[in-house]
Design a protein around this motif. Structure first.
Motif, PDB file in Angstrom:
ATOM      1  N   GLN A   1       0.825  -1.209   0.000  1.00  0.00           N
ATOM      2  CA  GLN A   1       0.000   0.000   0.000  1.00  0.00           C
ATOM      3  C   GLN A   1       0.861   1.262   0.000  1.00  0.00           C
ATOM      4  OE1 GLN A   1      -3.240   0.123  -0.471  1.00  0.00           O
ATOM      5  NE2 GLN A   1      -3.195   2.352  -0.407  1.00  0.00           N
ATOM      6  N   VAL A   2       1.927   1.262   0.763  1.00  0.00           N
ATOM      7  CA  VAL A   2       2.838   2.418   0.807  1.00  0.00           C
ATOM      8  C   VAL A   2       3.487   2.628  -0.562  1.00  0.00           C
ATOM      9  CG1 VAL A   2       5.029   3.269   1.786  1.00  0.00           C
ATOM     10  CG2 VAL A   2       3.281   2.277   3.300  1.00  0.00           C
ATOM     11  N   THR A   3       3.935   1.541  -1.182  1.00  0.00           N
ATOM     12  CA  THR A   3       4.554   1.613  -2.505  1.00  0.00           C
ATOM     13  C   THR A   3       3.550   2.098  -3.543  1.00  0.00           C
ATOM     14  OG1 THR A   3       6.083  -0.171  -1.942  1.00  0.00           O
ATOM     15  CG2 THR A   3       5.778   0.300  -4.277  1.00  0.00           C
ATOM     16  N   PHE A   4       2.297   1.622  -3.449  1.00  0.00           N
ATOM     17  CA  PHE A   4       1.264   2.062  -4.376  1.00  0.00           C
ATOM     18  C   PHE A   4       1.063   3.566  -4.283  1.00  0.00           C
ATOM     19  CE2 PHE A   4      -3.163   3.230  -5.154  1.00  0.00           C
ATOM     20  CZ  PHE A   4      -3.297   2.840  -6.472  1.00  0.00           C
TER      21      PHE A   4
ATOM     22  N   LEU B   1      -4.783   9.810 -17.570  1.00  0.00           N
ATOM     23  CA  LEU B   1      -4.264   8.693 -16.794  1.00  0.00           C
ATOM     24  C   LEU B   1      -5.371   8.207 -15.864  1.00  0.00           C
ATOM     25  CD1 LEU B   1      -1.880   6.938 -15.730  1.00  0.00           C
ATOM     26  CD2 LEU B   1      -1.413   8.779 -14.122  1.00  0.00           C
ATOM     27  N   ILE B   2      -5.637   6.922 -15.904  1.00  0.00           N
ATOM     28  CA  ILE B   2      -6.662   6.312 -15.054  1.00  0.00           C
ATOM     29  C   ILE B   2      -6.006   5.173 -14.287  1.00  0.00           C
ATOM     30  CG2 ILE B   2      -8.861   5.108 -14.994  1.00  0.00           C
ATOM     31  CD1 ILE B   2      -9.446   6.379 -17.751  1.00  0.00           C
TER      32      ILE B   2
ATOM     33  N   GLY C   1     -10.176  -0.967  -5.512  1.00  0.00           N
ATOM     34  CA  GLY C   1     -11.208  -0.467  -6.403  1.00  0.00           C
ATOM     35  C   GLY C   1     -11.353   1.043  -6.434  1.00  0.00           C
ATOM     36  N   ARG C   2     -10.491   1.782  -5.753  1.00  0.00           N
ATOM     37  CA  ARG C   2     -10.566   3.247  -5.772  1.00  0.00           C
ATOM     38  C   ARG C   2      -9.987   3.777  -7.073  1.00  0.00           C
ATOM     39  NH1 ARG C   2      -9.028   6.350  -0.512  1.00  0.00           N
ATOM     40  NH2 ARG C   2      -9.991   7.935  -1.816  1.00  0.00           N
ATOM     41  N   LEU C   3     -10.607   4.851  -7.571  1.00  0.00           N
ATOM     42  CA  LEU C   3     -10.226   5.460  -8.841  1.00  0.00           C
ATOM     43  C   LEU C   3      -9.357   6.680  -8.605  1.00  0.00           C
ATOM     44  CD1 LEU C   3     -10.572   5.974 -11.943  1.00  0.00           C
ATOM     45  CD2 LEU C   3     -12.647   7.255 -11.354  1.00  0.00           C
TER      46      LEU C   3
END
Length: 154
Positions: free
Chosen positions: A18-21, A45-46, A52-54
Motif C-alpha cells: 500500500q505504501v509503494t502504491f 491517466l486512469i 477499487g478506488r479510482l
C-alpha cells in the motif's frame, strides 16, 4: 550514491504494498502532469487501486480524450483489416493465375498429344469451362448423336 534496483514482482506484505502504491501513484500522476506541460501533449491517466478506488489525471476533458482514443484505435484496426483483406485478394489472384497456367499446360499437352492412354480419356474430354462431353464419360457408350451435348460440372 544511487538507489538499489528492486525486483519487479508483487509485494507480498500488505502494508508495504500500500505504501509503494501511494508513492508510485503520486509519482506517476506527477509525470503525467509534467509530460502534458513540457510537451503540450494530451494526457489522460486512469488508475484503479486493488481496493477499487479510482485515481485519474487529465489535462483536458477525460471523456473527450477517451473518445479520441477510441476513434484512433478503431481507425487503426480498420486499416489493418483492409490490409489483411487486400492480402487475401492478392493470394486469390496468384492462385487463380496458377490454376490458369495449369489449365493452359494441360491444353498444350492435349494439343501435342503428349497425354495418351485410357486413363487420360476423361482428361482429354475436359475443357477449361468445366465441361465433359457426355459420350466420353460413359465407357462403351453408343451415344452417337451429332449434336455435342455437354454435362456441366461447375
Amino acid at each position: 550514491m544511487g538507489r538499489g534496483k528492486i525486483e519487479i514482482k508483487r509485494i507480498e506484505n500488505t502494508t508495504n504494498r500500500q505504501v509503494t502504491f501511494c508513492k508510485r501513484r503520486n509519482g506517476l500522476l506527477k509525470k503525467a502532469y509534467e509530460l502534458s506541460v513540457l510537451c503540450d501533449a494530451e494526457v489522460a491517466l486512469i488508475v484503479f487501486s486493488s481496493r477499487g478506488r479510482l485515481y485519474e489525471y487529465s489535462n483536458n476533458n477525460i471523456k473527450s480524450t477517451i473518445e479520441r482514443y477510441k476513434k484512433a484505435h478503431a481507425e487503426s484496426s480498420n486499416t489493418s483489416s483492409i490490409i489483411e483483406i487486400n492480402a487475401q485478394e492478392v493470394e486469390l489472384q496468384n492462385y487463380n493465375m496458377y490454376l490458369r497456367t495449369k489449365i493452359a499446360e494441360n491444353e498444350r499437352a492435349q494439343a501435342t498429344n503428349m497425354v495418351s492412354g485410357p486413363e487420360f480419356d476423361a482428361i482429354q474430354a475436359y475443357d477449361s469451362r468445366n465441361y465433359f462431353q457426355v459420350n466420353m464419360l460413359e465407357e462403351g457408350s453408343a451415344y452417337s448423336h451429332p449434336d455435342q451435348t455437354a454435362l456441366h460440372l461447375g
